[in-house]
Design an enzyme around this catalytic site. Sequence first.
Site, short mmCIF file in Angstrom:
data_model
loop_
_atom_site.label_atom_id
_atom_site.label_comp_id
_atom_site.label_asym_id
_atom_site.label_seq_id
_atom_site.Cartn_x
_atom_site.Cartn_y
_atom_site.Cartn_z
N TRP A 183 -8.18 -4.21 -1.20
CA TRP A 183 -7.71 -5.75 -0.47
C TRP A 183 -8.57 -5.74 0.82
O TRP A 183 -8.59 -6.72 1.52
CB TRP A 183 -6.34 -5.43 -0.34
CG TRP A 183 -5.73 -4.06 0.55
CD1 TRP A 183 -5.86 -2.94 0.33
CD2 TRP A 183 -5.67 -3.92 2.16
NE1 TRP A 183 -5.24 -1.95 1.10
CE2 TRP A 183 -5.48 -2.70 2.17
CE3 TRP A 183 -6.03 -4.96 3.05
CZ2 TRP A 183 -5.15 -2.11 3.61
CZ3 TRP A 183 -5.85 -4.35 4.60
CH2 TRP A 183 -5.36 -3.11 4.95
N ASN B 3 -1.54 -21.73 1.54
CA ASN B 3 -1.15 -20.68 1.52
C ASN B 3 -0.77 -20.16 0.12
O ASN B 3 -0.86 -18.88 -0.25
CB ASN B 3 0.16 -20.59 2.35
CG ASN B 3 0.85 -19.29 2.34
OD1 ASN B 3 0.37 -18.10 3.20
ND2 ASN B 3 2.08 -19.00 1.80
N TRP C 243 -2.32 -9.61 3.38
CA TRP C 243 -2.98 -8.78 2.37
C TRP C 243 -2.28 -7.44 1.59
O TRP C 243 -2.40 -7.34 0.49
CB TRP C 243 -4.52 -8.44 2.98
CG TRP C 243 -5.39 -9.82 2.77
CD1 TRP C 243 -5.66 -10.54 3.65
CD2 TRP C 243 -6.11 -9.96 1.56
NE1 TRP C 243 -6.66 -11.52 3.07
CE2 TRP C 243 -6.93 -11.03 1.95
CE3 TRP C 243 -6.40 -9.38 0.55
CZ2 TRP C 243 -7.71 -11.75 0.80
CZ3 TRP C 243 -7.30 -9.90 -0.50
CH2 TRP C 243 -7.83 -11.08 -0.13
N TRP D 275 -10.30 1.93 -6.37
CA TRP D 275 -10.98 0.41 -6.51
C TRP D 275 -12.26 0.64 -7.08
O TRP D 275 -12.97 1.46 -6.95
CB TRP D 275 -11.15 0.17 -5.12
CG TRP D 275 -9.73 0.02 -4.23
CD1 TRP D 275 -9.18 0.88 -3.42
CD2 TRP D 275 -8.64 -0.80 -4.38
NE1 TRP D 275 -7.95 0.52 -3.04
CE2 TRP D 275 -7.55 -0.46 -3.63
CE3 TRP D 275 -8.46 -2.01 -5.46
CZ2 TRP D 275 -6.30 -1.26 -3.60
CZ3 TRP D 275 -7.34 -2.75 -5.20
CH2 TRP D 275 -6.16 -2.35 -4.53
#
Length: 460
Positions: A354, A336, A377, A298
């Site tokens: 995340w 959502n 997630w 990441w």
Amino acid sequence: MSSNAPVLLWLRQDLRLSDQAALAAAVEEGPVIPVYILDDDTPRTWAMGGASRWWLHHSLTSLDERLREKGSRLILRRGSSAEILAQLAQETGARRVHALHHYEPWWRNAEKAVAKTLDLCLHDGGLLLPPGAVRTGAGGIYRIYTPFSRAVMEHMPPPTPTRAPATIPTPDEWPASDTLDDWALLPIKPDWASRFTEDWTPGEAGARAHLTAFLDAVGDYPVARNLPSVEGSSRLSPHLHFGEISPATVWHRVAASGQDATVYLKELIWRDYAHVQICQMPTYGSENARSDFDALQWRDLRSAGADFTAWKTGRTGYPIVDAGMRQLWATGWTHNRVRMIAASFLIKHLLIDWRHGARWFWDTLVDASYANNSVNWQWVAGSGVDANLFTRIMAPLSQSEKFDAAAYIRRWVPELADLRDSVIHDPDAHGARPAAYPPKIIDHREGRERALAAYRHAKG
């Protein structure tokens, strides 16, 4: 059983009187002392976020009013649950504690600690079925949602919900209690929750009102739930999270609506599924459920911090993402479909872990459920036990147009309010971006290719 000694009713995320098995059992025994403990010690890093604390303040206010209508009251204490309950038992002579099961790892630890010193009686009622109630043919726990959902359906409907007790027996003397003002749960300087009351009425009455309003729209839910401008959701998620209404009550009312409610009822089952997963993997909120994702590189927030801030504040240059993040900040909730789009954008377009996004949602959502937030997630990231593929990257611009989000964007991104439907989803591409609105922080193709390259590298 009848006794002059009071019993303690330990309330957590079950702030209701109706269909409350722990309350019903306590009332059968004798004088009841309802207690809510603000316990930031046991969950540690998973103590409630700011938006949840706002909700909690108002929900406890409502619950105390309901209890006083029954001649009772709510006792408030702050500290470690096990220590506070032991103190209350010593102060009042109580020998037994009634409570509903909760499945977050810190609550399971707290229950074990309480049971070492007190007679703790735990009851079901927070889910449709307790985790482990349905098992695979081999006797194992379901890890994949679809077969889990089919298995749960075979046990539905849940038991008929029970009414609140007519009266609640009270002790001769009440123990001392904090006040909600002592806890300072509401934001003041600044009051970033000033608009929350426009959307929410925490408490049992608010839950019933949202459920009643939704019943006429159940048949539209399969389509409307994906349309941010229509909204189309039940808006029951925070009420369910805080236990102001039981999932059994929702199931029975929705199923009796006379409309095809299957799609919505499966969303209630997803909630059960998420809790099963955190029982199997208590660290679901902080660790990849699939270890192969541990190798994914990441971007470090020391270099990606500006992008993360742009995402949090709704300044990415992608209108559907920005609308969702601004709605989240203003109301403590977001649609959502837009949650998925915004989460995918952070994870894949910006290549930000995340866990950073999940933590932001934990602090800003009024429905910040550890189970749902963590599982959702990881579903978007692809790292969950049952998840979307990482390589399936949502295109926010086409998603915005596909799901007709123009009116939604106008509401939450007023800089774009004067743009036509044909250009509002992607103002940059049409040369129509107002000066007050930021350009895209990354091109869709560039973000997609960077994400796929990082994934290929992680796979070796």
